[in-house]
Design an enzyme around this catalytic site. Sequence first.
Site, PDB file in Angstrom:
ATOM      1  CD  GLU A   1     -11.396  48.129  16.762  1.00 53.06           C
ATOM      2  OE1 GLU A   1     -12.064  47.885  15.560  1.00 53.06           O
ATOM      3  OE2 GLU A   1     -10.676  47.371  17.637  1.00 53.06           O
TER       4      GLU A   1
ATOM      5  CD  GLU B   1      -3.147  46.224  15.830  1.00 56.36           C
ATOM      6  OE1 GLU B   1      -4.130  46.302  15.088  1.00 56.36           O
ATOM      7  OE2 GLU B   1      -2.923  45.642  17.016  1.00 56.36           O
TER       8      GLU B   1
ATOM      9  CG  ASP C   1     -10.445  45.695  20.675  1.00 56.63           C
ATOM     10  OD1 ASP C   1      -9.897  45.032  21.571  1.00 56.63           O
ATOM     11  OD2 ASP C   1     -10.586  45.185  19.485  1.00 56.63           O
ATOM     12  CB  THR C   2     -11.376  44.675  26.388  1.00 54.78           C
ATOM     13  OG1 THR C   2     -11.314  43.469  25.237  1.00 54.78           O
ATOM     14  CG2 THR C   2     -12.821  44.951  26.568  1.00 54.78           C
TER      15      THR C   2
ATOM     16  CG  HIS D   1      -6.858  47.639  20.225  1.00 52.82           C
ATOM     17  ND1 HIS D   1      -5.510  47.460  19.782  1.00 52.82           N
ATOM     18  CD2 HIS D   1      -7.675  47.280  19.475  1.00 52.82           C
ATOM     19  CE1 HIS D   1      -5.668  46.585  18.669  1.00 52.82           C
ATOM     20  NE2 HIS D   1      -7.180  46.611  18.400  1.00 52.82           N
TER      21      HIS D   1
ATOM     22  CG  HIS E   1     -14.057  44.988  18.227  1.00 53.41           C
ATOM     23  ND1 HIS E   1     -13.310  45.335  17.385  1.00 53.41           N
ATOM     24  CD2 HIS E   1     -15.343  44.643  17.517  1.00 53.41           C
ATOM     25  CE1 HIS E   1     -13.882  45.198  16.235  1.00 53.41           C
ATOM     26  NE2 HIS E   1     -15.170  44.926  16.439  1.00 53.41           N
TER      27      HIS E   1
ATOM     28  NE  ARG F   1      -6.448  41.547  19.209  1.00 46.25           N
ATOM     29  CZ  ARG F   1      -6.749  42.217  18.139  1.00 46.25           C
ATOM     30  NH1 ARG F   1      -5.829  42.183  17.208  1.00 46.25           N
ATOM     31  NH2 ARG F   1      -7.820  43.018  18.072  1.00 46.25           N
TER      32      ARG F   1
ATOM     33  CD  GLU G   1     -11.159  42.425  16.390  1.00 46.15           C
ATOM     34  OE1 GLU G   1     -11.448  42.826  15.445  1.00 46.15           O
ATOM     35  OE2 GLU G   1     -10.927  43.071  17.524  1.00 46.15           O
TER      36      GLU G   1
HETATM   37 MN    MN Z   1     -11.017  45.222  17.594  1.00 46.55          MN
END
Ligand code: MN
Length: 295
Positions: A151, A157, A184-185, A187, A211, A217, A246
């Site tokens: 990912e 992170e 993941d959208t 990020h 994700h 979020r 998520e």
């Molecule tokens: Mn994710």
Amino acid sequence: MNQLGIFMNFWEKNWIADHAKYIRKAAKLGYDILEFQAQALLEMSDERILELKKIADAEGIRLTYSLGLDPAYDVSSLDETQRQGGVKYLQNIIKKMELAGGDLLSGVSYAGWGTPGVVMNDKTPYWNQSVKSMKEIIKTAEACGVTYCVEAVNRFETCIINTAAEALAYIEEIDSPNIGVLLDTYHMNIEENSIGDAIRLVGADRMKNFHTGENNRTAPGRGHLNWDEIFGALAEIGYKGPIVSEPFVMMGGEVGRDIHVFRDLVENPTEERIDAEAAYLIDFEKKMLAKYGMR
Ligand code: MN
């Protein structure tokens, strides 16, 4: 048809909770997948793991796993002892996943979750340590039928893989059928110049999981991400894999601390309110899939 999933900690402020409850809840809400933190598998008895598998099978729920790797097991560490400890830890998780019938591992599971906090003029030494570790770990994944979803996450992170292009370079070095990319959208919104281009760059063959989450979020559709661009690109590449949402919307607990949630993003987030938000979320994603001819 893409399976739709939800991450358990939409509801729970701590990483480990009553998994059986959320398997049943996800099924009732119409989801196909429940994803949760893989570390929980190391803290459960084998009997409990098999019991959860039985419940998931009966409810028609596929279980997938995610990991924000504890920095104590950092497989990108320059300290060889720590690196080797991390390799063993991840191999143990993969073996437990096999027992649980799980085949997808997502998240920051190629380095300790977080950044080293050092002046970094060159990340190659950390990258190389991670690659060295992954070449060992992936053999276990191959033997256990687990696919490693690398990912790409934002700069706060990890320092290793922030973009789709970096994730692709990484999996190319590992060279295994059991490794792929997860975008993941949330990020991508921070790191990519174009979310659509990042999705097209990876393509359907190498994208093993996807994700969704808003810029802050919350549930897809609540913030300012361009979901037409996102679902349009997924349709364009012919992506048929899982789409797991998520959202993290509650302040407090371990999750609030680790995800940096310092206010409630759903007003008065009772269980009923989160259930309603989860129902809204799956409806939104089903409509987007239909709009782009994906279901
Ligand atoms: Mn994710």
